[in-house]
Scaffold this motif. Structure first.
Motif, short mmCIF file in Angstrom:
data_model
loop_
_atom_site.label_atom_id
_atom_site.label_comp_id
_atom_site.label_asym_id
_atom_site.label_seq_id
_atom_site.Cartn_x
_atom_site.Cartn_y
_atom_site.Cartn_z
N TYR A 11 -9.26 -11.93 -4.38
CA TYR A 11 -10.05 -10.73 -4.12
C TYR A 11 -9.98 -10.31 -2.65
N SER A 12 -9.96 -9.01 -2.45
CA SER A 12 -10.27 -8.47 -1.13
C SER A 12 -11.77 -8.62 -0.92
N SER B 54 -7.91 -8.08 3.27
CA SER B 54 -7.19 -7.87 2.01
C SER B 54 -5.80 -8.47 2.10
N TRP C 57 -2.78 -11.79 5.06
CA TRP C 57 -4.10 -11.19 5.01
C TRP C 57 -4.18 -10.13 6.10
N THR D 289 -6.91 -2.33 -2.38
CA THR D 289 -5.75 -2.18 -1.51
C THR D 289 -6.17 -2.25 -0.05
N ALA D 290 -5.36 -2.92 0.74
CA ALA D 290 -5.63 -3.02 2.17
C ALA D 290 -5.75 -1.62 2.77
N TYR E 41 -14.88 -1.73 -4.91
CA TYR E 41 -15.42 -3.10 -4.90
C TYR E 41 -16.29 -3.32 -6.14
#
Length: 126
Positions: free
Chosen positions: A32-33, A52, A58, A104-105, A113
């Protein structure tokens, strides 16, 4: 299902520091982010920071208002994400929420979320 519990909030003077922690249940934490959001009285919830996976490493992102003062990190072995907050200002006063999701980053909105903690109060006095 992921259960999130924040801790570490409190009252601090301007210029001080706090470290928030968010402990997550479940075996899939590393997939998970993780993000931190905050909500001040009378204001909408706003993005603070996130970490993320980008398929290479990361990646961290921050709102402009906290960049250079706050640092997000995660310890996948402990299923915990942290928010180190330095040089705190009265305008940082808010309830801080931890969130988890497949995000997504670089995304800074709350919608993607899926899981949220109950929040921890941070109060910065002038």
């Amino acid at each position: 299902q992921v259960h999130l519990v924040e801790s570490g909030g409190g009252l601090v003077q301007a210029g001080g520091s706090l470290r928030l922690s968010c402990a997550a249940s479940g075996r899939t934490f590393s997939s998970y982010s993780m993000g931190w959001f905050r909500q001040a009285p009378g204001k909408e919830r706003e993005f603070v920071a996130a970490v993320s996976w980008t398929a290479i490493s990361w990646s961290t992102s921050y709102s402009d208002s906290v960049k250079g003062r706050f640092t997000i990190s995660r310890d996948n072995a402990k299923n915990t994400v942290y928010l180190q907050m330095n040089s705190l200002k009265p305008e940082d006063t808010a309830v801080y929420y931890c969130a988890a999701g497949v995000v997504t980053a670089g995304v800074v909105t709350a919608g993607p979320y899926h899981y949220w903690g109950q929040g921890t109060q941070v109060t910065v006095s002038s």
